[in-house]
Design a protein around this motif. Structure first.
Motif, PDB file in Angstrom:
ATOM      1  N   ILE A   1      11.284  46.809  -6.836  1.00 47.59           N
ATOM      2  CA  ILE A   1      12.189  47.594  -6.427  1.00 47.59           C
ATOM      3  C   ILE A   1      13.699  47.316  -7.032  1.00 47.59           C
ATOM      4  N   GLU A   2      14.352  48.324  -7.532  1.00 45.79           N
ATOM      5  CA  GLU A   2      15.270  47.957  -8.527  1.00 45.79           C
ATOM      6  C   GLU A   2      16.449  47.371  -7.553  1.00 45.79           C
ATOM      7  N   ASN A   3      17.215  46.654  -8.425  1.00 43.97           N
ATOM      8  CA  ASN A   3      18.052  45.739  -7.484  1.00 43.97           C
ATOM      9  C   ASN A   3      19.322  46.280  -6.947  1.00 43.97           C
ATOM     10  N   ASN A   4      19.553  47.602  -7.236  1.00 44.05           N
ATOM     11  CA  ASN A   4      20.741  48.229  -6.640  1.00 44.05           C
ATOM     12  C   ASN A   4      20.425  48.470  -5.294  1.00 44.05           C
ATOM     13  N   LYS A   5      19.213  48.274  -4.675  1.00 46.91           N
ATOM     14  CA  LYS A   5      18.766  48.782  -3.322  1.00 46.91           C
ATOM     15  C   LYS A   5      18.262  47.411  -2.594  1.00 46.91           C
ATOM     16  N   PRO A   6      19.331  46.290  -2.459  1.00 50.46           N
ATOM     17  CA  PRO A   6      19.157  45.186  -1.823  1.00 50.46           C
ATOM     18  C   PRO A   6      18.693  45.320  -0.336  1.00 50.46           C
ATOM     19  N   ASP A   7      19.182  46.528   0.449  1.00 52.94           N
ATOM     20  CA  ASP A   7      18.706  46.562   1.702  1.00 52.94           C
ATOM     21  C   ASP A   7      17.296  47.106   1.890  1.00 52.94           C
ATOM     22  N   ALA A   8      16.803  47.735   0.692  1.00 52.54           N
ATOM     23  CA  ALA A   8      15.675  48.097   0.765  1.00 52.54           C
ATOM     24  C   ALA A   8      14.595  46.842   0.392  1.00 52.54           C
ATOM     25  N   ILE A   9      15.151  46.071  -0.190  1.00 50.45           N
ATOM     26  CA  ILE A   9      14.348  44.868  -0.727  1.00 50.45           C
ATOM     27  C   ILE A   9      14.138  44.110   0.682  1.00 50.45           C
ATOM     28  N   GLU A  10      15.476  43.779   1.210  1.00 52.03           N
ATOM     29  CA  GLU A  10      15.547  43.158   2.792  1.00 52.03           C
ATOM     30  C   GLU A  10      14.476  43.385   3.591  1.00 52.03           C
ATOM     31  N   ALA A  11      14.294  44.935   3.452  1.00 51.75           N
ATOM     32  CA  ALA A  11      13.643  45.605   4.759  1.00 51.75           C
ATOM     33  C   ALA A  11      12.140  45.429   4.344  1.00 51.75           C
ATOM     34  N   MET A  12      11.687  45.516   2.963  1.00 49.52           N
ATOM     35  CA  MET A  12      10.237  45.308   2.512  1.00 49.52           C
ATOM     36  C   MET A  12      10.013  43.961   3.028  1.00 49.52           C
ATOM     37  N   LYS A  13      10.836  42.842   2.541  1.00 49.65           N
ATOM     38  CA  LYS A  13      10.633  41.533   2.622  1.00 49.65           C
ATOM     39  C   LYS A  13      10.290  41.218   4.377  1.00 49.65           C
ATOM     40  N   LYS A  14      11.189  41.657   5.103  1.00 43.46           N
ATOM     41  CA  LYS A  14      11.172  41.589   6.597  1.00 43.46           C
ATOM     42  C   LYS A  14       9.513  42.128   6.930  1.00 43.46           C
ATOM     43  N   ALA A  15       9.373  43.263   6.580  1.00 45.65           N
ATOM     44  CA  ALA A  15       8.126  43.773   7.040  1.00 45.65           C
ATOM     45  C   ALA A  15       6.799  43.053   6.556  1.00 45.65           C
ATOM     46  N   VAL A  16       7.026  42.601   5.128  1.00 44.86           N
ATOM     47  CA  VAL A  16       5.880  41.742   4.768  1.00 44.86           C
ATOM     48  C   VAL A  16       5.834  40.253   5.360  1.00 44.86           C
ATOM     49  N   SER A  17       7.240  39.717   5.989  1.00 44.84           N
ATOM     50  CA  SER A  17       6.747  38.807   6.510  1.00 44.84           C
ATOM     51  C   SER A  17       6.233  38.664   7.792  1.00 44.84           C
ATOM     52  N   LYS A  18       6.344  39.803   8.661  1.00 45.31           N
ATOM     53  CA  LYS A  18       5.370  40.093   9.799  1.00 45.31           C
ATOM     54  C   LYS A  18       3.885  39.902   9.640  1.00 45.31           C
ATOM     55  N   GLU A  19       3.576  40.123   8.408  1.00 44.38           N
ATOM     56  CA  GLU A  19       2.099  40.053   8.271  1.00 44.38           C
ATOM     57  C   GLU A  19       1.458  38.827   7.740  1.00 44.38           C
ATOM     58  N   SER A  20       1.221  37.976   8.846  1.00 42.74           N
ATOM     59  CA  SER A  20       1.208  36.656   8.557  1.00 42.74           C
ATOM     60  C   SER A  20      -0.296  36.296   7.677  1.00 42.74           C
ATOM     61  N   ASN A  21      -1.251  37.091   7.879  1.00 43.28           N
ATOM     62  CA  ASN A  21      -2.368  37.135   7.461  1.00 43.28           C
ATOM     63  C   ASN A  21      -2.288  37.549   5.772  1.00 43.28           C
ATOM     64  N   ILE A  22      -1.651  38.311   5.384  1.00 46.11           N
ATOM     65  CA  ILE A  22      -1.608  38.606   4.019  1.00 46.11           C
ATOM     66  C   ILE A  22      -0.382  38.575   3.330  1.00 46.11           C
ATOM     67  N   GLN A  23       0.481  37.923   4.058  1.00 44.62           N
ATOM     68  CA  GLN A  23       1.939  37.623   3.611  1.00 44.62           C
ATOM     69  C   GLN A  23       1.897  37.081   2.119  1.00 44.62           C
ATOM     70  N   ALA A  24       0.970  36.018   1.957  1.00 47.81           N
ATOM     71  CA  ALA A  24       1.015  35.328   0.384  1.00 47.81           C
ATOM     72  C   ALA A  24       0.774  36.167  -0.362  1.00 47.81           C
ATOM     73  N   ASN A  25       0.046  37.195  -0.022  1.00 45.56           N
ATOM     74  CA  ASN A  25      -0.677  38.131  -1.259  1.00 45.56           C
ATOM     75  C   ASN A  25       0.255  39.268  -1.708  1.00 45.56           C
ATOM     76  N   ILE A  26       1.209  39.746  -0.791  1.00 41.16           N
ATOM     77  CA  ILE A  26       2.313  40.820  -1.290  1.00 41.16           C
ATOM     78  C   ILE A  26       3.662  39.956  -1.606  1.00 41.16           C
ATOM     79  N   GLN A  27       4.077  40.559  -2.933  1.00 41.65           N
ATOM     80  CA  GLN A  27       5.309  40.024  -3.349  1.00 41.65           C
ATOM     81  C   GLN A  27       6.187  41.256  -3.668  1.00 41.65           C
ATOM     82  N   ILE A  28       7.539  41.015  -3.189  1.00 42.28           N
ATOM     83  CA  ILE A  28       8.597  41.922  -3.864  1.00 42.28           C
ATOM     84  C   ILE A  28       9.091  41.535  -4.692  1.00 42.28           C
ATOM     85  N   TYR A  29       9.300  42.300  -6.033  1.00 38.03           N
ATOM     86  CA  TYR A  29      10.048  42.250  -7.133  1.00 38.03           C
ATOM     87  C   TYR A  29      11.266  42.907  -7.252  1.00 38.03           C
TER      88      TYR A  29
END
Lengths: 340, 439
Positions: B203-231
């Motif tokens: 995600i381009e860095n001019n969308k900090p809220d999108a980065i935040e939202a995606m990070k939050k959504a990923v953190s809910k998935e405890s079983n797969i969290q380690a495998n998904i990275q937000i760049y």
């Protein structure tokens, strides 16, 4: 098929549909602006004759471009600032006291012969201003080497004739130069401020660097050519510039005298006549520096910047061909694979 | 830390503020839709309805024939009133089905799969194919084909493209803000289909809220969290181009003329990920998409959920019409989108935005000058080409010679043409050369 209503007359064109604000004329006028400090210092030190020569050079250049393009029935592009720039550079490269026909001839050779006969902007092989000056120097060797003392007073008309620092260095050696300028600190200061004999716009290192800083800030020139040009020249001056011994030369004198600063920042960097790939520009600059010092130290002229640039202009196409860019993702085949 | 990126690129004004804060809204149901049977790259679909037939939302109206193809579904319920050749957005005549909307919004029977993560990869892929999903970033390449790499090209990373580097467009941005969980579910499905354990979201860095939202959504998935990275990626065009994105997020360079799978990567768009989720979870085919309707020429820029086959005219109306005399309407973004010749053309699966520009915003190309060899295009070309040489060679008719300058590695991102101070139509000249020589 759907009817296209008059109010929906749409422009259809190939992408991209937006463009940057940058235009050729904005670049050219900015370079003109960046040369203003040098021109003002020239006017201040060398008086009305210098202003006169600059004006004639610019008017002739613009007029030549206009007449040529009208004669050839092509689009008249004098507003893009490039003819103005050529005229300005021709003027800045002239000794202050030349008669009026010198800038006329110089600008004519620059615009008509060097630029337009090769196809106009973008197609010329040689830097127009440098070629114009070379023509003058060879055709009018006497007039082109009468140098005036800077007077620092605009009103004083009859300045004494003298030699340029590089001329003194060449003919009489560093000892004489010291005698003229007193001590080394004074020598450096005078050269840096531009209080010395020389072409109208080349003397003041300070004024030229202010202009160059503006061009860097705007991203119009990159460091590649100036640094490789002056770096090579300084190294050669240091190694071979001393009397009798290696590594005894004074690189600073060579950098801030003659047309080095003007040439390295404003003329060698001319887009049209220098290589367009950065790696090639390093070679181009190094070549300019090498040839300049070769001429200054071993050649018949005290100054070699202009000839160096013109000679390296000839190499531009082949440098461009030799330093093509690397395509994204391209890897040289492994040695193992080539063996197969 | 320096943000991940690639070499070169430009910084056009992003203009996203026009529509970025407009939540996705649903466009009024159109009275009729015109659905082209070719909306993707690949073989056209075979017509599977006849005039007068009643259809429901989600009914197949064009069945895919051949592997590189995607079926087309009815986007409204109603009656098929015409079948024939209609102009698509690019002006080509394409076999299309015209459906009159009865306003009932009736769905065909969809197969719900609450337990979708336990389906086999083959089964998942089949559902994706049956839903007619294609790449929704604009190229519209059938998604199931991308998900079927040959055995000799093992894939180990899936990258979701949230860069949205085109100026003006905000469709993917809104999806990441409003439906981040579905994006993550979609990514999980894509990873399962390909059997990979690494998923990146760039995600381009001019969308900090999108980065935040995606990070939050990923953190809910405890079983797969380690495998998904937000760049977070550097804000630079064309950061969302496949090859540039892979370089930035995975540090791999796709070889010239190669595909992402050559370096073990599959890239999918954010919208595609949600479509994949909806297809697998609810059995819902791709019959609607998010379209950003924006530009200085539109009264109320919006992000709309649009049924495939809706006319551009209807979208313009939905957004309050034009502000003034308009000069150009573009499908997609301003860098790679194409200009429309008429507004009576349907939205298709690849329509990411409708951009309306008034006369002030239009650059007319007839006034270009010679190449002054300034080298700007060479410095910024993301593919490391020499656009200046390509344009000069093509302009002078040396088409064969353009190949020495890697003509076919150009993907027409338009950066060179954007930056050129002589306003040369470099992309146009490159396309001309491409059309006249063989690779």
């Amino acid at each position: 098929m759907a009817e296209i209503k008059k109010e929906h007359q749409l422009t259809v064109s190939v992408s991209p549909h937006v463009k940057s604000e940058e235009t050729t004329s904005r670049i050219m006028w900015s370079v003109n602006l960046s040369l203003l400090p040098a021109a003002l210092i020239g006017a201040y030190f060398f008086g009305p004759r210098a202003v006169f020569a600059l004006t004639i050079a610019i008017i002739t250049a613009v007029l030549c471009e206009h007449l040529y393009q009208r004669g050839m029935k092509s689009k008249i592009t004098i507003n893009d600032g490039s003819a103005f720039l050529t005229g300005l550079l021709v003027g800045l490269n002239l000794p202050p006291s030349v008669p009026f026909y010198i800038p006329v001839i110089g600008s004519f050779v620059a615009i008509v012969i060097t630029k337009q006969l090769f196809g106009g902007l973008g197609f010329n092989v040689f830097n127009p201003a440098a070629a114009g000056r070379a023509f003058l120097l060879i055709s009018f060797p006497k007039l082109m080497t009468i140098w005036k003392e800077p007077t620092a007073a605009f009103v004083q008309m009859d300045a004494k004739t003298t030699a340029t620092p590089l001329g003194i260095l060449k003919e009489e050696g560093i000892a004489k130069l010291m005698e003229v300028f007193g001590d080394k600190t004074n020598l450096y200061t005078e050269l840096f401020m531009g209080h010395r004999a020389g072409s109208i716009g080349e003397t003041s290192t300070l004024a030229l660097l202010i202009g160059a800083a503006f061009l860097f800030y705007r991203g119009y020139i990159s460091w590649h050519i100036p640094v490789s040009f002056m770096g090579t020249a300084a190294a050669m001056a240091w190694v071979f510039g001393g009397k009798g011994a290696l590594f005894a030369g004074d690189p600073i004198i060579h950098l801030i005298s003659g047309g080095m600063i003007l040439g390295a920042f404003f003329m060698a960097t001319d887009y049209v006549t220098c290589p367009s790939v950065k790696k090639g520009q390093l070679i181009f600059g190094a070549g300019c520096g090498f040839l300049t010092m070769l001429i200054r130290l071993k050649g018949g002229y005290p100054e070699g910047v202009m000839f160096a640039i013109l000679i390296m202009n000839c190499f531009t196409p082949i440098i461009d061909r030799g330093f093509k860019t690397k395509v994204f993702g391209f890897k040289k085949p492994d040695s193992k694979e080539t063996k197969k | 830390m320096a943000l991940a990126t690639f070499k070169g690129g430009i910084h056009p004004p992003d203009k996203k503020e026009l529509s970025k804060d407009k939540p996705i809204s649903i466009v009024r149901p159109p009275k009729k839709v015109v659905i082209p049977l070719v909306q993707h790259i690949g073989a056209p679909c075979k017509l599977s309805v006849s005039i007068g037939q009643e259809v429901k939302k989600g009914d197949v109206i064009g069945a895919s024939e051949g592997f590189v193809s995607a079926p087309v579904h009815a986007s409204v319920s109603g009656k098929v009133v015409a079948i024939g050749e209609f102009p698509n957005a690019m002006g080509r005549m394409v076999i299309s089905v015209v459906i009159e909307n009865d306003g009932k919004e009736e769905w065909t029977t969809l197969k719900d799969n609450p337990d979708y993560m336990n389906l086999s990869p083959e089964n998942l892929k089949e559902k994706i194919r049956d839903a007619g999903i294609v790449g929704m970033g604009g190229a519209a390449f059938p998604t199931h084909v991308k998900l079927s790499p040959p055995k000799e090209k093992p894939v180990d990373i899936v990258i979701l493209n949230g860069a949205e580097c085109e100026p003006y467009l905000t469709a993917d941005y809104r999806l990441m803000i409003e439906r981040p969980e579905e994006v993550v579910e979609g990514l999980k499905i894509l990873m399962k289909v390909l059997g990979v354990s690494k998923g990146f979201i760039g995600i381009e860095n001019n969308k900090p809220d999108a980065i935040e939202a995606m990070k939050k959504a990923v953190s809910k998935e405890s079983n797969i969290q380690a495998n998904i990275q937000i760049y977070p990626l550097e804000v630079k065009y064309p950061q969302g181009a496949e090859k540039m994105l892979i370089k930035a997020a995975a540090g791999r360079e796709v070889p010239p003329r190669g595909l992402p799978m050559d370096v073990g990567v599959v890239v999918q768009n954010i919208g595609t990920a949600i479509a994949v989720y909806e297809a697998v979870r609810y059995g819902k085919p791709l019959i609607e998409r998010i379209v950003t309707v924006t530009g200085e020429g539109i009264k109320n820029p919006k992000n709309l959920l649009v049924k495939i086959g809706t006319f551009v005219t209807d979208l313009i109306e939905e957004c309050g019409g034009f502000t003034s005399e308009i000069a150009k309407v573009i499908s997609g973004g301003p860098m790679m989108g194409f200009s429309l010749y008429s507004l009576d053309v349907p939205v298709t699966k690849g329509t990411s935005g409708i951009l309306v520009l008034p006369e002030e915003g239009v650059v007319h190309a007839e006034d270009f000058g010679p190449c002054i060899r300034c080298g700007r295009c060479i410095d910024i070309c993301p593919m490391g080409l020499m656009p200046s040489m390509l344009s000069v060679l093509s302009e002078k008719g040396f088409y064969e010679e353009t190949k020495d300058y890697n003509l076919f590695d150009c993907f027409e991102c338009g950066s060179c043409t954007y930056i050129c101070p002589s306003r040369r139509p470099i992309v146009q000249l490159i396309r001309l050369a491409k059309s006249l020589v063989k690779p």
